[in-house]
Design an enzyme around this catalytic site. Structure first.
Site, mmCIF file in Angstrom:
data_model
loop_
_atom_site.group_PDB
_atom_site.id
_atom_site.type_symbol
_atom_site.label_atom_id
_atom_site.label_comp_id
_atom_site.label_asym_id
_atom_site.label_seq_id
_atom_site.Cartn_x
_atom_site.Cartn_y
_atom_site.Cartn_z
ATOM 1 C CB SER A 1 -0.940 -0.042 1.204
ATOM 2 O OG SER A 1 -1.901 0.969 1.145
ATOM 3 C CG ASP B 1 -6.184 0.642 -0.956
ATOM 4 O OD1 ASP B 1 -5.349 1.562 -0.838
ATOM 5 O OD2 ASP B 1 -6.194 -0.373 -0.222
#
EC number: 5.4.2.10
Length: 447
Positions: free
Chosen positions: A103, A246
């Site tokens: 991430s 995301d």
């Protein structure tokens, strides 16, 4: 999740080369996941996508080998945003989806996220089942049953079309100049196409990944590069994604940063005005109190879930609501997608701006954030801070000082060896002082 060996709040994550982020473990994990996902009487397949980290090649091969040994076919997607894997897992009717990504972390880290066949994060029971299989030695299935591997060449185009399908056909970004910051990550080749094809004038930064520069001074965790570009180009706004796509944060035309709490408010208030909100809004324990107060003024219900988009999704499903999110930029918009999606969330913000015939700078002024201070205390091993008597006493004292006009929250990070200390209230100097004092108590208690 305290009984887990490997899984945190968002999969498995750590430093590359340090257990469990090693090729040997990933081979075993692929096999264990294959066993957990396999369903008798059908040919099972699992999708694998990754962000742009150099180590992704190594772990992709290891996972592929483990899945094949379990008798599961593998479809390789290459560098793709995390939510794209969620979407494609559904459309391919796959047994599961796997994302190789850490991430917003630097390239030295990597990790694994899983998606269920319906494109949602795995529930606790299935993660526990994978861990049980990890306790067993690998047993390779018969040579005739070994899984095959396939490369999916049209994955980016499929996802671009999906993103555009989440806004009305008549929606256009004509006349808007937008700066995109792709964090040298997984959105670098898809986000510019989405916004250009919807009519916007696009300037792009952070779209030249080299395997080592993901999230490096760019993206949603480093908004300075985007802010400078927006001001220099006199753009209408800027959009920043994190390394796996995301999360999304923005910068308005004045160069002011707009976090996930504010973006959530913008979408919720516009949907409420249009009568399309369908229920209330779910935030987390970390959501700024200003969001809750501003939504309450409009008669919009608000609830808090544990930190992590999976818990936001669980609460939304329980309530039958559609909209939730976190200040970090994770937003869940259930009538658009099944997980947090930075591109889709950004489009929903732009749709709200269009419907309101206003600007991001104006719409964000509808709420006032309370001063909030966060201190991350690094620890050798995560522990429950509220399981220590000295910390509990310090928290009680802090809450008494704030009275009813603020909040104190201490929690262990689910992705890093950190204890997060957060204070919130009306008096900024007071909440900073309280946070610093609590951080010292945690540091002294960590041994």
């Amino acid at each position: 999740m305290s009984d887990r060996k490997y899984f945190g709040t968002d999969g498995i994550r750590g430093r590359v080369g340090e257990y469990p982020i090693t090729p040997e473990f990933m081979l075993h994990l692929g096999w264990a996941a294959g066993q957990a996902f396999k369903r008798d009487g059908q040919r099972n397949s699992v999708l694998i996508g990754k962000d742009t980290r150099l180590s992704g090649y190594m772990f992709e091969s290891a996972l592929e080998s483990g899945l094949s040994a379990a008798g599961v076919d593998v479809k390789l997607l290459g560098p793709m945003p995390t939510p794209a894997i969620a979407y494609l897992t559904r459309t391919f009717r796959a047994s599961a989806g796997i994302v190789i990504s850490a991430s917003h972390n630097p390239h030295q880290d990597n990790g694994i996220k899983f998606f269920s066949p319906d494109g949602t994060k795995l529930d606790d029971a299935l993660e526990a089942e994978i861990e049980r299989w990890l306790d067993r030695p690998i047993e390779v299935c018969g040579a005739k049953e070994l899984g095959k591997a396939f490369r999916v060449d049209d994955a980016p185009g499929r996802y671009v079309e999906f993103c555009k399908s989440t806004v009305p056909n008549e929606f256009s970004l004509e006349g808007l100049h937008i700066v995109l910051d792709c964090a040298h990550g997984a959105t670098y080749h898809v986000a510019p196409k989405v916004f250009r094809e919807l009519g916007a004038t696009i300037s792009v930064v952070g779209a030249d990944p080299d395997g080592l520069n993901i999230n490096l001074n760019v993206g949603s965790t480093h908004l300075g590069t985007l802010r400078q570009a927006v001001l220099e180009k006199q753009a209408d706004l800027g959009i920043a994604f994190d390394g796996d796509g995301d999360r999304v944060l923005m910068v308005d035309r004045d160069g002011s940063e707009v976090d996930g709490d504010e973006l959530l408010y913008v979408i919720a208030s516009q949907r409420h005005a249009a009568g399309t909100l369908k229920g209330g809004v779910v935030g987390t324990l970390m959501t700024n109190l200003g969001v809750e107060l501003a939504l309450m003024e409009q008669g919009i219900e608000f609830e808090r879930a544990k930190v992590g988009d999976r818990y936001v999704m669980e609460r939304l499903i329980e309530k039958g609501w559609l909209l939730g999110g976190e200040g970090s930029g994770h937003m869940v918009i259930r009538d658009c997608t099944s997980t947090g999606d930075g591109i889709v969330s950004a489009l929903q913000v732009l749709l709200a701006i269009s419907h309101a015939d206003s600007s991001l700078a104006d719409l964000r002024r509808g709420m006032s954030k309370l001063p909030q201070k966060m201190i991350n205390v690094r620890v050798d091993k995560r522990f429950d801070p509220l399981g220590r008597d000295d910390i509990v006493r310090a928290v009680a004292t802090a809450e008494a000082r704030l009275g009813g006009g603020g909040r104190v929250l201490l929690r262990a990070s689910g992705t890093e060896p950190l204890i997060r200390v957060m204070t919130e209230g009306q008096d900024e100097s007071e909440i900073v002082k309280i946070a610093e004092e609590l951080a010292v108590v945690v540091e002294n208690s960590r041994a």
